[in-house]
Write an enzyme that holds these catalytic residues in place. Structure first.
Site, PDB file in Angstrom:
ATOM      1  CG  HIS A 189      27.342  13.554  98.232  1.00 40.17           C
ATOM      2  ND1 HIS A 189      26.969  14.874  98.214  1.00 40.17           N
ATOM      3  CD2 HIS A 189      28.167  13.424  99.292  1.00 40.17           C
ATOM      4  CE1 HIS A 189      27.547  15.503  99.216  1.00 40.17           C
ATOM      5  NE2 HIS A 189      28.285  14.654  99.878  1.00 40.17           N
ATOM      6  CG  ASN A 233      19.046  19.697  87.144  1.00 37.65           C
ATOM      7  OD1 ASN A 233      18.867  18.562  87.576  1.00 37.65           O
ATOM      8  ND2 ASN A 233      18.739  20.779  87.835  1.00 37.65           N
ATOM      9  CG  HIS A 289      15.909  15.031  91.204  1.00 36.76           C
ATOM     10  ND1 HIS A 289      16.185  15.299  89.888  1.00 36.76           N
ATOM     11  CD2 HIS A 289      16.223  16.168  91.877  1.00 36.76           C
ATOM     12  CE1 HIS A 289      16.663  16.533  89.768  1.00 36.76           C
ATOM     13  NE2 HIS A 289      16.686  17.081  90.965  1.00 36.76           N
ATOM     14  CE1 TYR A 295      22.574  17.527  96.561  1.00 39.18           C
ATOM     15  CE2 TYR A 295      21.953  15.578  95.347  1.00 39.18           C
ATOM     16  CZ  TYR A 295      21.978  16.950  95.470  1.00 39.18           C
ATOM     17  OH  TYR A 295      21.394  17.742  94.514  1.00 39.18           O
TER      18      TYR A 295
HETATM   19 FE1  HDE Z   1      19.578  18.218  94.178  1.00 45.42          FE
HETATM   20  N1  HDE Z   1      18.919  16.951  95.631  1.00 45.42           N
HETATM   21  N2  HDE Z   1      19.543  19.738  95.495  1.00 45.42           N
HETATM   22  N3  HDE Z   1      20.032  19.553  92.721  1.00 45.42           N
HETATM   23  N4  HDE Z   1      19.515  16.762  92.855  1.00 45.42           N
HETATM   24  C1  HDE Z   1      18.648  15.656  95.471  1.00 45.42           C
HETATM   25  O1  HDE Z   1      19.343  13.920  96.889  1.00 45.42           O
HETATM   26  C2  HDE Z   1      19.455  19.604  96.830  1.00 45.42           C
HETATM   27  C3  HDE Z   1      20.234  20.884  92.854  1.00 45.42           C
HETATM   28  C4  HDE Z   1      19.888  16.828  91.551  1.00 45.42           C
HETATM   29  O2  HDE Z   1      19.205  10.617  90.579  1.00 45.42           O
HETATM   30  C5  HDE Z   1      18.384  14.945  96.763  1.00 45.42           C
HETATM   31  O3  HDE Z   1      19.467  11.658  96.792  1.00 45.42           O
HETATM   32  C6  HDE Z   1      19.649  20.875  97.475  1.00 45.42           C
HETATM   33  C7  HDE Z   1      20.824  21.445  91.665  1.00 45.42           C
HETATM   34  C8  HDE Z   1      19.666  15.564  90.896  1.00 45.42           C
HETATM   35  O4  HDE Z   1      19.363  10.152  92.715  1.00 45.42           O
HETATM   36  C9  HDE Z   1      18.609  16.043  97.810  1.00 45.42           C
HETATM   37  C10 HDE Z   1      19.824  21.780  96.462  1.00 45.42           C
HETATM   38  C11 HDE Z   1      20.969  20.378  90.811  1.00 45.42           C
HETATM   39  C12 HDE Z   1      19.151  14.728  91.876  1.00 45.42           C
HETATM   40  C13 HDE Z   1      18.925  17.242  96.948  1.00 45.42           C
HETATM   41  C14 HDE Z   1      19.764  21.059  95.228  1.00 45.42           C
HETATM   42  C15 HDE Z   1      20.459  19.220  91.476  1.00 45.42           C
HETATM   43  C16 HDE Z   1      19.074  15.503  93.083  1.00 45.42           C
HETATM   44  C17 HDE Z   1      17.067  14.217  96.814  1.00 45.42           C
HETATM   45  C18 HDE Z   1      20.021  23.270  96.577  1.00 45.42           C
HETATM   46  C19 HDE Z   1      21.518  20.408  89.381  1.00 45.42           C
HETATM   47  C20 HDE Z   1      18.720  13.285  91.710  1.00 45.42           C
HETATM   48  C21 HDE Z   1      17.378  12.748  96.769  1.00 45.42           C
HETATM   49  C22 HDE Z   1      21.132  23.653  97.367  1.00 45.42           C
HETATM   50  C23 HDE Z   1      22.913  20.742  89.330  1.00 45.42           C
HETATM   51  C24 HDE Z   1      19.828  12.346  92.068  1.00 45.42           C
HETATM   52  C25 HDE Z   1      18.822  12.681  96.812  1.00 45.42           C
HETATM   53  C26 HDE Z   1      19.434  10.918  91.764  1.00 45.42           C
HETATM   54  C27 HDE Z   1      18.633  15.001  94.294  1.00 45.42           C
HETATM   55  C28 HDE Z   1      19.217  18.436  97.487  1.00 45.42           C
HETATM   56  C29 HDE Z   1      19.872  21.713  93.967  1.00 45.42           C
HETATM   57  C30 HDE Z   1      20.439  17.945  90.824  1.00 45.42           C
HETATM   58  C31 HDE Z   1      17.454  16.299  98.763  1.00 45.42           C
HETATM   59  C32 HDE Z   1      19.616  21.123  98.976  1.00 45.42           C
HETATM   60  C33 HDE Z   1      21.240  22.897  91.445  1.00 45.42           C
HETATM   61  C34 HDE Z   1      19.926  15.227  89.446  1.00 45.42           C
HETATM   62  O5  HDE Z   1      19.690  15.754  98.645  1.00 45.42           O
END
Ligand code: HDE
Length: 714
Positions: free
Chosen positions: A341, A150, A77, A364
């Protein structure tokens, strides 16, 4: 003490206060220490032509700061755009949740919303085929609540432990860092072809939802099942939705690819410009509420993030509205530094045991530490809670708060016992007292084993046009895969979703659908390890079709904020042009006059008309519709202009509404527009300059059925 709530006026004040603005901006130039600078053009040198002196602390301060301007981009993202706004509740939700912001209809809760693509880097194109992030930070009186969702309601994997693999597979390949922001490559499809649980999400990702027309025209989903808790400590399962009032709309694949070149900031610009123009994007907040007692009544597991709850089974109640009404002042300070988060919760909302959600709860904060560099990231203005923060956490890099006194522990007498733990009457967060009985195992519930029935449900719910687009998308993506065995495995997987879909993709690839698809490996090994149970289950879903899954059924009643191109040259019928322009503007659209050159053109009535863009700077793919006013001279000039022909031809190919005055018909003909489409109703071509018909056509968004007949050379 928690603040009681915020009146409309107060909440506006809060929005204005964050983020901090520069103090004394516009006055004299200083160093970071406040020293006035007299010469910002020359460094300190040993003589006019001499070497620069190390003692030039002004130069060194400036360059050192510059050297450290970048922070790591988000690992996923990274590319995002954001805006401020407010959330207003329609009716109190106390029956289900005690969350204060979901109980008081008189308050406006400030929000900051960041939209993003997933795979590309910070500078990548907005129009990549990808899932879009939809993160909302609610600054509530009980603390910050983040709904980090999402634009698709399901996900690729069921367990957090697979997330790094998924992301490694989709990111550019590690040896040559190609391709940027694209899933059409070997490693992604290799992974997917071996991960049957991703099949449902792949259907979404290969649909037009992955190439939205605008961030303002996307749905949002919390994806996981969450919990609501009321003040009697009763819990309800809840799925969160955002429903855009402008409807859910997408662009054509060919268009997306061209926009990526013509204006890679297309979505960012669109969001920014709409807000600047006062066309504030709005979404209704929806909830699907499921009583605890109904947890096991579905043919899928509510904890499985590869499944959605069809709206036919549990309707979406629209409980409030979010309006984005202010652009950020500074991209870095706000959009880049905002730290979302899923674990930023308020009382009345809680997690479930969805194993994907559980893993996110660790990730997060960990990523904020590496990206923002300090556990004090909550002190950055955009991340600050509007409720006062009191605790015994201290120090750390870049600490902003100056804690007074000697007490930094609890219990204490030195600080009079402060800060006290909140009593039940004060509110505060209590986790739901879910009963948990179980053995410690590394495994997955058998209720997670069905990987195909909702993929089929999604596919069957699409219109014919949407199905065609999915076939094209899959053929394109797999066409970029170089390893034949991966393509073949994918065809096998597709045949388990729908035989016709698999056959059509196979035809496009010049391959056969495998007679016996390679039995997909099921990674959902149950705790008892019985081999026979490894295979995916095929469940017959309780609904064959879900209307909410097709964009064909979306809202199509407005042209608000749509971009309309007017093609004109010297000699244009100025009266017709102005008449149509005013009607479009009155209906809320944005109108741009495009001509062979910048400056002004002369109307047939002798009046000068300002030009917004030249044909060189404009492109059909950046507009929703095109109008060609009459004026014999203008039409003659445009017929002789290949860029004008191409413009109209592309608008036709991409199934957009086109309006022409009678005099302009020769230009339409010169643009290879199918003459049948020009005469038949309902094809989106208005040839009598009728503004009402044109406005109705633009509101329909696209005339996709034209695709079949419009084999044009654009
Ligand atoms: Fe994320 N995801 N994600 N994700 N995610 C991040 O956090 C992660 C997942 C989502 O506008 C990171 O600050 C793991 C699902 C959005 O700043 C990180 C898993 C969904 C955003 C991270 C998922 C999301 C992130 C990267 C699987 C939809 C952007 C930078 C367990 C429900 C937030 C950050 C923004 C961002 C980890 C799966 C949505 C790396 C480990 C499912 C919208 O922490």
């Amino acid at each position: 003490m928690a603040k009681k709530g915020f009146s409309k006026k107060e909440s506006t004040k809060i929005i204005d206060l964050a983020p901090d603005t520069e103090i004394g901006a516009g006055e004299l130039l200083t160093t970071n220490q406040g020293l006035l600078i007299n010469d910002d053009q020359n460094s300190l040198k040993a003589g006019e032509r001499g070497a620069t002196l190390l003692e030039d602390f002004i130069l060194r301060e400036k360059i050192t700061h510059f050297d450290h301007e970048r922070i790591p981009e988000r690992i996923v993202h990274a590319r995002g755009s954001a805006a401020h706004g407010i959330f207003q509740l329609y009716a109190p939700m106390g029956k289900y949740t005690k969350a204060a912001f979901l109980n008081d209809t008189t308050i406006q809760t400030p929000v900051f919303v960041r939209f993003s693509t997933v795979a590309g880097s910070r500078g990548s194109s907005d129009l990549a085929r990808d899932v879009r992030g939809f993160s909302v930070k609610f600054y509530t009186q009980e603390g910050n609540y983040d709904l980090v969702g999402n634009n698709m309601p399901v996900f690729f994997i069921q367990d957090a432990v697979k997330f790094p693999d998924l992301i490694h597979a989709v990111k550019p390949e590690p040896h040559n860092e190609i391709p940027q922001a694209a899933s059409a490559h070997d490693t992604f499809w290799d992974f997917i072809s071996l991960m049957p649980e991703s099949t449902h999400m792949i259907m979404w990702a290969m649909s037009d939802r992955a190439i939205p027309r605008s961030l303002r025209m996307m749905e949002g989903f919390g994806v996981h099942t969450f919990r609501f808790i009321n003040d009697k400590n009763e819990s309800f399962f809840v799925k969160f939705h955002w429903k855009p009032l402008l409807g859910v709309h997408s662009v054509a694949l060919d268009e997306a690819q061209q926009i990526s070149g013509k204006d890679p900031d297309f979505h960012r610009r669109d969001l920014w410009e709409a807000i600047e123009a006062g066309a504030f994007p709005e979404w209704e907040f929806g909830v699907q509420i499921i009583p605890e007692a109904d947890e096991h009544k579905f043919d899928f597991d509510l904890l499985d993030p590869t499944k959605l709850v069809p709206e036919e089974l549990v309707p979406v109640q629209r409980i409030g509205k979010m309006t984005l009404n202010r652009n950020p002042d500074n991209f870095f300070a706000e959009t880049e530094q905002v730290a979302f988060h899923p674990g930023h919760l308020v009382p009345g909302i809680d997690f479930t045991n969805d194993p994907l959600l559980q893993g996110r709860l660790f990730s997060y904060t960990d990523t904020q530490l590496s990206r923002l560099g300090s556990p004090n990231f909550h002190e950055i203005p955009i991340n600050r809670s509007i409720n006062t923060v009191h605790n015994n956490q201290r120090d750390g890099h870049m600490r902003q708060q100056i804690n007074k006194g000697i007490t930094s522990y609890h219990p204490n007498t030195t600080g009079g016992g402060c800060p006290f733990q909140a009593k039940a009457a004060d509110g505060g967060f209590t986790s739901y007292t879910e009963r948990i009985d179980g053995k410690k195992i590394r495994g997955r519930s058998k209720s997670f084993f069905d990987h195909f029935s909702q993929a089929t449900l999604f596919y069957n719910s699409q219109s014919d046009v949407e199905k065609n687009h999915m076939v094209n998308a899959l053929t394109f993506e797999l066409g970029n895969v170089t390893i034949p065995a991966i393509r073949e495995r994918m065809l096998g997987i597709l045949s388990l979703v729908d035989k016709v879909l698999a056959k059509r993709v196979a035809d496009g690839l010049g391959m056969q659908v495998p007679k016996k698809p390679e039995q997909p490996i099921n990674h959902s090994i149950p705790a008892d390890g019985k081999v026979a149970d490894y295979q995916p289950l095929k469940v017959v879903p309780s609904t064959d079709i879900s209307a909410a899954l097709s964009m064909a059924n979306t809202v199509k009643n407005t042209i608000k904020s749509r971009q309309i191109a007017v093609l004109a040259a010297d000699g244009v019928d100025g009266v017709a042009l102005t008449g149509m322009k005013n009607k479009l503007l009155n209906a809320g659209a944005q109108v741009k006059i495009i001509a062979p050159h910048h400056g002004e053109i002369k109307g047939s009535n002798g009046k000068m008309i300002p030009v917004d863009k030249s044909l060189l700077n404009a492109a059909s793919v950046l507009f929703d519709a095109v109008y060609i006013p009459g004026g014999a001279e203008s039409i003659k000039a445009l017929i002789a202009e290949p860029d004008a022909i191409h413009f109209i031809n592309q608008a036709y190919k991409h199934c957009k509404a086109i309006a022409a005055d009678k005099e302009s018909i020769p230009l339409l003909k010169a643009s290879y527009i199918n003459e049948k489409a020009m005469t038949e109703d309902g094809k989106g071509i208005v040839t009598d300059g009728n503004a009402k018909k044109f406005i109705d056509a633009i509101a329909k968004h696209r005339f996709w059925e034209r695709e079949e007949e419009s084999k044009v050379p654009a």
